[in-house]
Design a protein around this motif. Sequence first.
Motif: not given
Length: 162
Positions: A30-32, A74-77, A86-87, A159-160
């Motif tokens: 669910h990222y664009w 993982s880049l963050g949250w 998580e991002l 999501p993510g």
Amino acid sequence: MPVDPANTVYYRRARFATRLPLDRRYSSAHYWLIEVAPARWRVGFTKFATRMLGDLVEHELTVVTGDTVALGQSLGWIEGFKAVSELYSPAAGRFAGGNPSLAAELSLVDTDPYDRGWLYEIEGQIDPAVIDAAGYITHLDTLIDRLLAHPGEDACPVPGTT
């Protein structure tokens, strides 16, 4: 940014409705993604992701501009009232920075997800599994069907995640 109807697909299923810009690629998490310069990708959450997270309250990027990132790293949250997620990186390359507007107005991720509410940028190669809007619609149909068939269960990933 004004919506360009000629460059937009309007999607509705059950009680969920959104618009999907045709100039973006989409991930199953669910990222664009949109290419803003050669091999430089701006990344944000789709409206489906923000709906699953609920009202957003806080976020943090744990990488800094210039860091090398791997696909799926993982880049963050980000924290919403419904979930913490998580991002992840849908690309491999170099982290090019987060959206500075989110520090003052995190709600942009929800209120303007395809324009001012982007999350971060990455320079490099995107995941070859990303799909166009038509493919993402098929993915949404499957997920929403699962949610409708199993109300109250965790029939959809946060999501993510994939």
